[in-house]
Design a protein around this motif. Structure first.
Motif, PDB file in Angstrom:
ATOM      1  N   LYS A   1     -28.665 -46.054 -24.127  1.00 47.59           N
ATOM      2  CA  LYS A   1     -27.687 -45.006 -23.568  1.00 47.59           C
ATOM      3  C   LYS A   1     -26.270 -45.477 -23.697  1.00 47.59           C
ATOM      4  O   LYS A   1     -25.596 -44.720 -23.395  1.00 47.59           O
ATOM      5  N   PHE A   2     -26.126 -46.612 -23.530  1.00 47.66           N
ATOM      6  CA  PHE A   2     -24.692 -47.158 -23.336  1.00 47.66           C
ATOM      7  C   PHE A   2     -23.888 -46.939 -24.553  1.00 47.66           C
ATOM      8  O   PHE A   2     -24.429 -47.280 -25.610  1.00 47.66           O
TER       9      PHE A   2
ATOM     10  N   GLY B   1     -18.795 -52.759 -18.509  1.00 47.92           N
ATOM     11  CA  GLY B   1     -19.133 -53.088 -16.943  1.00 47.92           C
ATOM     12  C   GLY B   1     -20.669 -53.422 -16.831  1.00 47.92           C
ATOM     13  O   GLY B   1     -21.585 -52.808 -17.201  1.00 47.92           O
ATOM     14  N   PHE B   2     -20.705 -54.762 -16.491  1.00 47.60           N
ATOM     15  CA  PHE B   2     -22.117 -54.960 -15.933  1.00 47.60           C
ATOM     16  C   PHE B   2     -23.013 -55.255 -16.842  1.00 47.60           C
ATOM     17  O   PHE B   2     -24.241 -55.183 -16.644  1.00 47.60           O
ATOM     18  N   LEU B   3     -22.667 -55.640 -18.238  1.00 49.86           N
ATOM     19  CA  LEU B   3     -23.710 -55.977 -19.201  1.00 49.86           C
ATOM     20  C   LEU B   3     -23.455 -57.274 -19.599  1.00 49.86           C
ATOM     21  O   LEU B   3     -22.247 -57.894 -19.805  1.00 49.86           O
ATOM     22  N   PRO B   4     -24.684 -58.130 -19.986  1.00 45.43           N
ATOM     23  CA  PRO B   4     -24.362 -59.221 -20.481  1.00 45.43           C
ATOM     24  C   PRO B   4     -23.640 -59.248 -21.755  1.00 45.43           C
ATOM     25  O   PRO B   4     -23.791 -58.379 -22.543  1.00 45.43           O
ATOM     26  N   GLN B   5     -22.966 -60.203 -21.964  1.00 48.85           N
ATOM     27  CA  GLN B   5     -22.103 -60.385 -23.423  1.00 48.85           C
ATOM     28  C   GLN B   5     -21.167 -59.226 -23.294  1.00 48.85           C
ATOM     29  O   GLN B   5     -20.602 -58.956 -24.511  1.00 48.85           O
TER      30      GLN B   5
ATOM     31  N   THR C   1     -31.915 -55.866 -13.740  1.00 48.33           N
ATOM     32  CA  THR C   1     -32.340 -56.134 -14.975  1.00 48.33           C
ATOM     33  C   THR C   1     -33.176 -55.043 -15.687  1.00 48.33           C
ATOM     34  O   THR C   1     -33.325 -54.571 -16.841  1.00 48.33           O
ATOM     35  N   ARG C   2     -34.173 -54.361 -14.825  1.00 50.28           N
ATOM     36  CA  ARG C   2     -35.221 -53.314 -15.145  1.00 50.28           C
ATOM     37  C   ARG C   2     -34.210 -52.051 -15.528  1.00 50.28           C
ATOM     38  O   ARG C   2     -34.459 -51.411 -16.591  1.00 50.28           O
ATOM     39  N   LEU C   3     -33.288 -51.740 -14.572  1.00 49.50           N
ATOM     40  CA  LEU C   3     -32.451 -50.572 -14.918  1.00 49.50           C
ATOM     41  C   LEU C   3     -31.742 -50.613 -16.460  1.00 49.50           C
ATOM     42  O   LEU C   3     -31.536 -49.665 -17.226  1.00 49.50           O
ATOM     43  N   ARG C   4     -31.214 -51.843 -16.714  1.00 46.60           N
ATOM     44  CA  ARG C   4     -30.364 -52.329 -17.945  1.00 46.60           C
ATOM     45  C   ARG C   4     -31.464 -51.796 -19.065  1.00 46.60           C
ATOM     46  O   ARG C   4     -31.113 -51.411 -20.149  1.00 46.60           O
ATOM     47  N   TYR C   5     -32.462 -52.580 -18.946  1.00 41.21           N
ATOM     48  CA  TYR C   5     -33.518 -52.366 -20.035  1.00 41.21           C
ATOM     49  C   TYR C   5     -33.634 -50.916 -20.349  1.00 41.21           C
ATOM     50  O   TYR C   5     -33.735 -50.614 -21.511  1.00 41.21           O
TER      51      TYR C   5
END
Length: 186
Positions: free
Chosen positions: A110-111, A117-121, A101-105
């Motif tokens: 950048k995405f 992959g591995f992202l909500p929605q 969760t912290r990494l995604r935030y």
């Protein structure tokens, strides 16, 4: 050694609650401790689970017991092949969810909008829907199911994370994650 500002950020009770509550009672690893145990630990005064996770996060360290994956082979009907069912410690899975969760935030800006992959929605279903909406009669599509985790070059991934601004203990934990894993076949 001085800590990064990001390394000073303690895991919050809310982050931990979401990581633990977001999981059903999946089979535990060798420690046989379930998510139900983790939920109960959160109710103990002083929240020892939160304290443990913050110590791990602040030191960039994961206990060795959390790195053991027991692989259970399940026969595929009608073949001589097997499904491999990995069983990991629920302590590890919840901690990894906090880190993810912290990494995604930190990486959300950048995405690419075409990354699924591995992202909500942003699941495979969404990817296929977008693909289907762009197909014409003359298109040919091929699908590959490749597990890149074990063949990806870790150094390239880590270099890219550094370029994206990931640093400190989060980077240290990500770097140590695949190299410290122990697989046990049952």
């Amino acid at each position: 050694m001085e800590l990064d500002e990001e390394d000073k950020e303690l895991i919050t009770e809310d982050e931990l609650r979401r990581a633990v509550m977001g999981n059903k009672n999946f089979a535990p690893g060798d420690d046989v401790l379930t998510y139900q145990v983790l939920r109960l630990l959160q109710k103990v005064p002083g929240n020892p689970l939160l304290q443990l996770y913050n110590v791990c996060d602040q030191h960039g360290y994961v206990p060795a017991a959390w790195t053991i994956t027991t692989i259970i082979p399940i026969p595929k009907p009608g073949t001589d092949k097997y499904w491999s069912i990995p069983l990991n410690s629920c302590f590890s899975k919840a901690f990894e969810r906090v880190l993810l969760t912290r990494l995604r935030y930190r990486l959300q800006e950048k995405f690419s909008p075409h990354f699924y992959g591995f992202l909500p929605q942003r699941s495979t279903h969404h990817s296929l829907s977008e693909l289907y909406s762009r197909l014409s009669y003359n298109n040919v599509v091929a699908f590959l199911d490749i597990n890149f985790f074990y063949i990806a070059n870790r150094d390239i991934i880590l270099d890219q994370l550094v370029k994206f601004g990931v640093r400190g203990n989060l980077l240290k934990l990500i770097n140590g994650y695949p190299s410290n894993r122990n697989h046990v076949f049952s």
